[in-house]
Design an enzyme around this catalytic site. Sequence first.
Site, PDB file in Angstrom:
ATOM      1  N   GLU A 272      19.994  10.907  -3.222  1.00 33.54           N
ATOM      2  CA  GLU A 272      20.905  10.139  -2.378  1.00 33.54           C
ATOM      3  C   GLU A 272      20.903  10.659  -0.937  1.00 33.54           C
ATOM      4  O   GLU A 272      21.967  10.834  -0.311  1.00 33.54           O
ATOM      5  CB  GLU A 272      22.325  10.169  -2.964  1.00 33.54           C
ATOM      6  CG  GLU A 272      22.399   9.553  -4.357  1.00 33.54           C
ATOM      7  CD  GLU A 272      23.801   9.579  -4.960  1.00 33.54           C
ATOM      8  OE1 GLU A 272      24.710  10.170  -4.343  1.00 33.54           O
ATOM      9  OE2 GLU A 272      23.988   9.008  -6.055  1.00 33.54           O
ATOM     10  N   GLU A 351      20.025   8.496 -12.194  1.00 36.54           N
ATOM     11  CA  GLU A 351      21.402   8.964 -12.389  1.00 36.54           C
ATOM     12  C   GLU A 351      22.252   7.776 -12.800  1.00 36.54           C
ATOM     13  O   GLU A 351      22.207   6.720 -12.163  1.00 36.54           O
ATOM     14  CB  GLU A 351      21.941   9.595 -11.105  1.00 36.54           C
ATOM     15  CG  GLU A 351      23.326  10.223 -11.255  1.00 36.54           C
ATOM     16  CD  GLU A 351      23.740  10.974  -9.992  1.00 36.54           C
ATOM     17  OE1 GLU A 351      22.899  11.739  -9.459  1.00 36.54           O
ATOM     18  OE2 GLU A 351      24.879  10.801  -9.528  1.00 36.54           O
TER      19      GLU A 351
END
Length: 660
Positions: A272, A351
């Site tokens: 991210e 994720e």
Amino acid sequence: IITVRVDNSKQPNSRWYSGSGIYRNVRLVATEKVCIEPWGIFITTPYISDRSATFRQQTVVVNKTTALQKIKIIIEILNQNDKVITAQTVSRNLKINGRDTITQEIILNQPQLWSIEEPNLYKSRTRIVSDKKIWDEVITNFGIRYFVFDPLKGFILNGKKVKINGVCNHHDLGCLGTAIYNRAIERQLELLKNMGCNAIRTSHNPPAPELLDLCDKMGFIVMDEAFDMWKKNKTKYDYALDWDQWYEQDTKDWILRDRNHPSVIIWSIGNEVIEQWDQNDSSGIVIARKLADIIKKLDPTRPITAACNSTTPDNPVIKSGVLDVIGYNYSHEKYPLIPEVYPGKPFIATETVSALATRGYYDMPSDSIRRWPPRWDLPLLTGNPDHTCSSYDNCSTPWGSTHEETWRVIKKYDFISGMFIWTGFDYLGEPTPYDWPSRSSYFGIIDLAGFPKDVYYLYQSEWLTKPVLHVFPHWNWNVGDTIDIWAYTNCDEVELFINGISMGIKKKEGEMLHLQWRVPYTPGCVSAVGRIQGKNVLTKVINTANSPKALKAEADRTELSANGKDLSFITIRVVDEKGTIVPTADNKIKVKIEGPADIIGMDNGCQTSLGPFKTNERKAFNGLCLAVIRTREQEGEITVKVESEALKSTEIRLQSIRNK
């Protein structure tokens, strides 16, 4: 004298508790002037069949002497029983201050492949010799396996389709903090293996090598990840400040160190990262390509991915073109469209989930889902006053999902290689959806003390082939309450009884992942019978508990090594006079040790329990408490005494044995 100091005073430098001080093992390696370069061995198996495998080893040897050195490089291959099965010797002349890479190939007959079910390991023993002098010797573990990420079929290992049923884990070890204990890591992996988990994502930093050694040995596949941030920071004092100076060296060292582990099947170059969001800024493309270039030069055998929560093709990290496997964080509703959005590209859910749960706490009605907080950047104003989250799998973050919501999608589509659930274990820091006094996460399938939450058994029922039946919640409520009883099972049907009266038979149909009965509470006995092909195969019983009367203690291991490092994890239960665990008990428990061992931590898995971990007393939480015992460097019997005011005490005995 070599002095190493750590200055961790500038905070915050991480989004979670990453530890402080020197918490991993430090190795000082002394060599002769002719030696194998650190991490200078690279083993691959480029050709594998049922009959044979080609072992290829590249060895980097350096000569720091002032003379030409005539050397021999001797490689011996040892099997799982440490027996030499083949060997090869080559000769080289090393120039003064020279550095040479020697490539050797050996044919291994009837190879035993490394797999999740049978993680067969070999050893390469490499010696550098000249005349009668042994200059250096290095032993390298390796495994023989082949795999592919297929855009239509998903992940294939040794020709067999395997769904990656993985979890993300931070590196802390609960009440032990971030200090490395081999046995503590092994215990975590044992718990995950028992759940049916087969993969670990090392979120979001290169792991301790001890973790990879255990994954090699125990049969886990690994997404090896570096970097929670690149050049754009997430916290004021994080790695972004050191990016320009260190990213290249750190990436090289990461790949060189980990590339011989058979468990490692993919590299993740970031989690991210902020650079993914600005489509007008090319820095994300540039950095992704630089990282991929470094990795491919050092290891051309493994694919690269990144954990992206900007899930569009315009994401600069994806747009860079270096991701061999597309990785999404969350957005499970978009997964069915992946083949259209990225034709010909493999996909993995890097994720997922971010569900929230407090072990042993339940909000009803269970079919009402709570999205806490209301938005990622807003505080939660309407949560539970005691900072709990329901264990019915009906509470999640707004960017994530319940466990069932994501697993239905992962399970349905073959092209999805698998997923990594956030997270396997609760961890220190990030107590979403709450703030202080919550101090550890609610995300884990297993709590901070290592006690499974109920959803652990959902995955057992989906990921294991053995019969599974787990029934919850506990059976201590107020008369007249309406209670939802759930069952996680892979049985054909389950019949529920309350005080001997049938509440009906339920079957999992369609996309159902649990069974549910809504019943009025009456104290007594809940029993559930699981049947397969009409035969009773499992029975689970939950009794109403009376007030606490006694303690029970159970050690995960009773024979320990007298090496000053081995651990025993003691589970302590608060029970009534019949031995039934009291599901709301919070008695203060005290542990005493006699013999060559010490208490190094206690925990109860409660996210708001603010007592110190390094203590010999702790309150139970919902009937459970944990004590961690470490051996000393001497043999002997260890007696663990467990006490609590007004409760019957208990004790267990352990043995500490040298060279166990």
